[in-house]
Design a protein around this motif. Structure first.
Motif, PDB file in Angstrom:
ATOM      1  N   LYS A 151     -99.896 -21.713  61.986  1.00 21.20           N
ATOM      2  CA  LYS A 151     -99.592 -23.026  61.869  1.00 21.20           C
ATOM      3  C   LYS A 151    -100.503 -23.971  61.078  1.00 21.20           C
ATOM      4  CE  LYS A 151     -96.723 -26.724  64.184  1.00 21.20           C
ATOM      5  NZ  LYS A 151     -96.040 -26.879  65.438  1.00 21.20           N
ATOM      6  N   ILE A 152    -100.161 -24.739  59.914  1.00 24.19           N
ATOM      7  CA  ILE A 152    -101.068 -25.412  59.368  1.00 24.19           C
ATOM      8  C   ILE A 152    -100.322 -27.015  59.717  1.00 24.19           C
ATOM      9  CG2 ILE A 152    -102.115 -26.109  57.084  1.00 24.19           C
ATOM     10  CD1 ILE A 152    -101.499 -23.171  56.525  1.00 24.19           C
ATOM     11  N   GLY A 153    -101.060 -27.654  60.240  1.00 24.50           N
ATOM     12  CA  GLY A 153    -100.658 -29.043  60.690  1.00 24.50           C
ATOM     13  C   GLY A 153     -99.223 -28.854  61.409  1.00 24.50           C
ATOM     14  N   HIS A 154     -97.974 -29.488  60.801  1.00 25.90           N
ATOM     15  CA  HIS A 154     -96.749 -29.239  61.375  1.00 25.90           C
ATOM     16  C   HIS A 154     -95.943 -28.104  60.458  1.00 25.90           C
ATOM     17  CE1 HIS A 154     -95.799 -32.441  58.589  1.00 25.90           C
ATOM     18  NE2 HIS A 154     -94.777 -31.761  58.493  1.00 25.90           N
ATOM     19  N   TYR A 155     -96.499 -27.495  59.724  1.00 27.69           N
ATOM     20  CA  TYR A 155     -95.680 -26.433  58.947  1.00 27.69           C
ATOM     21  C   TYR A 155     -96.088 -24.847  59.334  1.00 27.69           C
ATOM     22  CZ  TYR A 155     -95.885 -30.001  55.257  1.00 27.69           C
ATOM     23  OH  TYR A 155     -95.715 -31.150  54.624  1.00 27.69           O
ATOM     24  N   GLU A 156     -95.111 -24.379  59.479  1.00 26.97           N
ATOM     25  CA  GLU A 156     -95.007 -23.073  60.005  1.00 26.97           C
ATOM     26  C   GLU A 156     -94.800 -22.084  58.787  1.00 26.97           C
ATOM     27  OE1 GLU A 156     -95.393 -21.511  62.902  1.00 26.97           O
ATOM     28  OE2 GLU A 156     -94.956 -23.097  64.105  1.00 26.97           O
ATOM     29  N   THR A 157     -95.986 -21.097  58.668  1.00 25.14           N
ATOM     30  CA  THR A 157     -95.811 -20.381  57.373  1.00 25.14           C
ATOM     31  C   THR A 157     -95.413 -18.837  57.742  1.00 25.14           C
ATOM     32  OG1 THR A 157     -98.098 -19.436  58.069  1.00 25.14           O
ATOM     33  CG2 THR A 157     -98.177 -21.502  56.928  1.00 25.14           C
ATOM     34  N   ASP A 158     -94.956 -18.567  58.714  1.00 18.86           N
ATOM     35  CA  ASP A 158     -94.518 -17.078  58.908  1.00 18.86           C
ATOM     36  C   ASP A 158     -93.340 -16.715  58.185  1.00 18.86           C
ATOM     37  OD1 ASP A 158     -96.721 -16.862  60.879  1.00 18.86           O
ATOM     38  OD2 ASP A 158     -95.517 -17.056  62.631  1.00 18.86           O
ATOM     39  N   ALA A 159     -92.660 -17.552  57.940  1.00 15.90           N
ATOM     40  CA  ALA A 159     -91.407 -17.263  57.168  1.00 15.90           C
ATOM     41  C   ALA A 159     -91.689 -16.577  55.769  1.00 15.90           C
ATOM     42  CB  ALA A 159     -90.408 -18.345  57.213  1.00 15.90           C
ATOM     43  N   LEU A 160     -92.643 -17.020  55.047  1.00 16.53           N
ATOM     44  CA  LEU A 160     -92.985 -16.788  53.851  1.00 16.53           C
ATOM     45  C   LEU A 160     -93.660 -15.168  54.091  1.00 16.53           C
ATOM     46  CD1 LEU A 160     -94.731 -19.775  51.885  1.00 16.53           C
ATOM     47  CD2 LEU A 160     -92.407 -18.522  51.403  1.00 16.53           C
ATOM     48  N   MET A 161     -93.010 -14.179  53.042  1.00 17.70           N
ATOM     49  CA  MET A 161     -93.701 -13.008  53.125  1.00 17.70           C
ATOM     50  C   MET A 161     -95.213 -13.001  52.768  1.00 17.70           C
ATOM     51  SD  MET A 161     -92.023  -9.544  51.257  1.00 17.70           S
ATOM     52  CE  MET A 161     -90.460  -9.718  51.869  1.00 17.70           C
ATOM     53  N   ASP A 162     -95.943 -12.216  53.541  1.00 17.42           N
ATOM     54  CA  ASP A 162     -97.503 -12.294  53.278  1.00 17.42           C
ATOM     55  C   ASP A 162     -97.749 -11.312  52.231  1.00 17.42           C
ATOM     56  OD1 ASP A 162    -100.370 -12.610  54.066  1.00 17.42           O
ATOM     57  OD2 ASP A 162    -100.185 -11.328  55.596  1.00 17.42           O
TER      58      ASP A 162
END
Length: 395
Positions: free
Chosen positions: A2-13
């Motif tokens: 989580k960066i600020g209020h953004y969730e990043t997990d949905a983007l393929m790593d």
């Protein structure tokens, strides 16, 4: 994450990204989710030829979006015809296929060369490419590339891409045989660390291809559309390829690329090549807007001047900090740090206060700088001052 209020997990790593989210850009500057500013000397890997959100591109997108977005590539559209005509006239290569990415354009170039070999050289299909070259991330363009480590990825590789050494004509001659159809290279190897092919080498390749009846394919995905100070890098060497690919700066930040060819090399039959977004009028309109600016002689002269200004700064940094040197063309340049600290410099530059600096390290000992083509000299001065202080601190 989580960066600020953004969730990043949905983007393929698929890449190691720093913990920030960019939300706005203007010219040479980006702004992240926390409101922090960054001076951008990467510009999407030389994609944003006119910087972030230039008014010319915003206006072209808005106007075209209200008129026609996608009628299907099964039909002509006026925006694609206009862009293709301009590219043909500017390059001297009369046949143009519009695509969405540099890899797609290079894949098309490989297919076109092989089709030409089928028709004119008894089925010859091998394309001599170069160690450390980079042509894209599709299976064929990865096989054509000479990037270290890629020879072990996604096996089995597409066959037919023997590797010569850049600026070594004898290494090219040694690989030419009855199955050879073409020689393919970048005028400046970008991912290798901004390594130029010499003008004499390109001229000798042109002569060798003519002598052996081969096609010369130039990948100008990164060097084309003004990056080196001429509209196309091949102009600076005084050669004309049989097949040319463009991308990155052609769309100024939107997905646009092009495959260009001489008349005698343009041998696709109906059904051989295509794509849902090939010749999309929305992106084609942007390409014309970019050319309206970049193709002007006065603008290109400015790229040369700003490139010289950047080069002088990098040379001063080299002398002051005992670095190994700098190289490149126009506004595509590399600074050789002389030791493998490139990633550390990139991270430290991004974390500078109050404003960060965005740089790229394509090799452990190198920094690559690719500002917008209309970068202000004051912005170059600022970048050099930030980098100077950072190198002094790291030393």
């Amino acid at each position: 994450m989580k960066i600020g209020h953004y969730e990043t997990d949905a983007l393929m790593d698929v890449a190691a990204r720093p913990p920030l989210v960019f939300v706005e850009g203007r010219g040479s500057w980006l702004v992240d989710h926390a409101g922090r500013r960054y001076l951008d000397f990467v510009q999407g890997w030389a994609v944003n030829s006119l910087g972030h959100c230039p008014p010319q591109i915003a206006a072209a997108l808005a106007a075209q979006a209200q008129r026609l977005i996608s009628p299907s590539p099964a039909f002509f559209n006026d925006a694609a015809l206009a862009l293709a005509g301009r590219l043909a006239a500017l390059s001297g290569l009369p046949r143009v296929f519009l695509a969405s990415s540099g890899a797609e354009a290079n894949e098309g170039a490989i297919k076109l060369a092989r089709k030409w070999g089928e028709l004119h050289r008894d089925g010859a299909f091998e394309i001599v490419t170069f160690a450390d070259g980079f042509h894209g991330r599709t299976l064929a363009t990865m096989a054509a590339s000479g990037k270290a480590g890629w020879d072990r990825l996604f096996e089995p590789k597409a066959p037919g891409f023997p590797k010569a050494r850049l600026n070594d004509l004898d290494s090219v001659r040694a690989l030419i045989g009855p199955k050879t159809v073409a020689v393919m290279l970048e005028p400046i190897q970008g991912e290798a660390g901004v390594v130029p092919a010499g003008a004499e080498f390109l001229q000798a390749l042109r002569a060798l291809c003519d002598e052996r009846g081969l096609l010369l394919v130039l990948d100008e995905v990164q060097t084309g559309v003004g990056r080196t100070g001429s509209l196309f890098a091949f102009e600076r060497a005084g050669v004309v390829p049989d097949i040319l690919t463009l991308g990155k700066g052609l769309g100024g930040g939107v997905p646009l690329a092009a495959l260009l060819a001489k008349e005698q090399a343009a041998c696709f039959a109906h059904g051989d090549q295509g794509g849902t977004y090939c010749g999309n009028p929305l992106t084609a309109a942007v390409g014309s807007a970019v050319l309206d600016v970049v193709a002007q002689p006065r603008f290109l002269a400015g790229v040369v001047e700003r490139g010289a200004h950047l080069q002088a700064h990098l040379q001063r940094l080299t002398a002051r900090h005992g670095l190994a040197g700098e190289r490149g063309g126009g506004l595509l340049r590399a600074l050789d740090l002389g030791r493998p600290v490139g990633a550390a410099v990139v991270d430290a530059a991004r974390d500078l206060q109050p404003d960060g600096l965005l740089l790229n390290s394509p090799r452990p000992h190198l920094l690559r700088v690719m500002p917008r083509l209309d970068v202000a000299c004051e912005e170059i001065d600022r970048m050099a001052a930030q980098l100077d202080a950072l190198l002094a601190r790291l030393r």
